[in-house]
Design an enzyme around this catalytic site. Sequence first.
Site, short mmCIF file in Angstrom:
data_model
loop_
_atom_site.label_atom_id
_atom_site.label_comp_id
_atom_site.label_asym_id
_atom_site.label_seq_id
_atom_site.Cartn_x
_atom_site.Cartn_y
_atom_site.Cartn_z
N ASP A 83 -3.07 -0.51 17.53
CA ASP A 83 -2.25 -1.74 17.48
C ASP A 83 -1.27 -1.79 18.65
OD1 ASP A 83 -3.54 -1.86 15.01
OD2 ASP A 83 -1.77 -1.16 13.91
N TYR B 207 0.84 -1.20 0.00
CA TYR B 207 0.00 0.00 0.00
C TYR B 207 0.87 1.25 0.00
CZ TYR B 207 0.24 1.31 4.98
OH TYR B 207 0.63 1.72 6.22
N ARG C 50 -12.50 -2.17 8.48
CA ARG C 50 -12.15 -1.41 7.28
C ARG C 50 -13.19 -1.75 6.21
NH1 ARG C 50 -9.75 0.07 10.91
NH2 ARG C 50 -7.50 0.32 11.21
N1 LIG Z 1 -4.44 11.59 21.00
C1 LIG Z 1 -4.29 10.61 21.91
N2 LIG Z 1 -3.92 10.89 23.18
C2 LIG Z 1 -3.76 9.92 24.09
N3 LIG Z 1 -3.95 8.62 23.84
C3 LIG Z 1 -4.33 8.29 22.64
C4 LIG Z 1 -4.53 9.25 21.60
N4 LIG Z 1 -4.91 8.60 20.51
C5 LIG Z 1 -4.95 7.28 20.88
N5 LIG Z 1 -4.62 7.11 22.15
C6 LIG Z 1 -4.52 5.86 22.91
O1 LIG Z 1 -4.50 4.81 21.97
C7 LIG Z 1 -5.61 3.96 22.18
C8 LIG Z 1 -6.09 3.46 20.86
O2 LIG Z 1 -6.42 4.54 20.04
P1 LIG Z 1 -7.67 4.51 19.07
O3 LIG Z 1 -7.54 5.69 18.18
O4 LIG Z 1 -8.91 4.36 19.88
O5 LIG Z 1 -7.44 3.14 18.31
P2 LIG Z 1 -7.50 2.80 16.75
O6 LIG Z 1 -6.17 3.26 16.22
O7 LIG Z 1 -7.63 1.33 16.75
O8 LIG Z 1 -8.69 3.53 16.22
C9 LIG Z 1 -6.61 4.80 22.97
O9 LIG Z 1 -7.49 4.01 23.74
C10 LIG Z 1 -5.69 5.62 23.83
O10 LIG Z 1 -5.25 4.85 24.93
MG LIG Z 2 -7.83 -0.04 15.54
#
Ligand SMILES: Nc1ncnc2c1ncn2[C@@H]1O[C@H](COP(=O)(O)OP(=O)(O)O)[C@@H](O)[C@H]1O
Ligand SMILES: [Mg+2]
Length: 312
Positions: free
Chosen positions: A262, A91, A172
């Site tokens: 991840d 990708y 996805r």
């Molecule tokens: N901007 C951020 N600040 C703090 N922690 C974050 C942030 N983004 C993600 N995280 C942490 O990473 C975890 C997974 O992020 P998330 O965006 O929910 O997962 P995915 O990438 O699977 O969508 C969150 O539950 C949190 O603990």
């Molecule tokens: Mg995810």
Amino acid sequence: MTSPLRIACVGEALIELIAPSLPGEARLNVAGDTLNAAIYLRRALPEPHRVHFVTALGTDRMSDQMIDFMQAEGVETGEIERREGLRPGLYSISNDPSGERSFGYWRENSAARRMFQTGATCDFSALDGFDVIYMSAISLAILPAPVRASLLEWIAQRRQDGVRFAFDSNYRPTLWEDLETARHTVARAWALCDIALPSVDDEIALFGGGEADVLARFHAHTDCRGALKRGQNGPVAINDDGDPAANFPAAEGVVDTTAAGDSFSGGFLGAYLQHGFVADAMAQGHDFATAVVKHPGAIVPRALWDQMFERP
Ligand SMILES: Nc1ncnc2c1ncn2[C@@H]1O[C@H](COP(=O)(O)OP(=O)(O)O)[C@@H](O)[C@H]1O
Ligand SMILES: [Mg+2]
């Protein structure tokens, strides 16, 4: 310490092509949601535990290099199928003039889509002998529908022998034939799950409702432990075993949220599989994810990681 565990992380490893301009110079990485989780899980666990990545690759030079990359991270590759004539998926990440990132995929005919398939039958023996099997909805989406169904059925049987199943939502839409199939398949995976690592956005996109509905669904699933990932709002335990007073501060200096989920999953599993405490596992998952979002790309280089987590 618990006796050494064998953990299989199942999914697709892709070649990542970062191409800022065309023509121009590109950079290559190895990426893939469950592979990222495997690498962070490996970093979280003491040496006696074994972390395997299970997939299918080709017999080409790039596939060899991807295996070298995994081995350099301490992730074991002995159960990876090598398929003559097939190649890994690829990708691309490119930026439009405003800096917006766009992705292109060449993965429809990748070797990983044929994993576990020998002629007309399925062969899951690569997963024999593992204590924990981890995968995501992406790992299922790339497989033909009958193989997905057989894999989940095989896991249902292995669970009766004590194998634990851990699952990350990672929905996805473009990988699925339709929403209904995705919903049905992911619901089946959650029903089999011992350790659930859903993301709130994925669950709402698949099943509708709001965060409270998502939590109520997992709460009703009393055999299962885990955490709901909620981006910058931090994780919340899906049962009553989180620390209600726990505070998960939003990361400062966020550069790239690739692999936040991840790395959370890798960190969570690394703690949970050793001690069984959800509150500590969420704290480690969040620590890992907040470190990862401060750096570009999915994998923070090993030397930098060891400095951040003060490892010798
Ligand atoms: N901007 C951020 N600040 C703090 N922690 C974050 C942030 N983004 C993600 N995280 C942490 O990473 C975890 C997974 O992020 P998330 O965006 O929910 O997962 P995915 O990438 O699977 O969508 C969150 O539950 C949190 O603990
Ligand atoms: Mg995810």
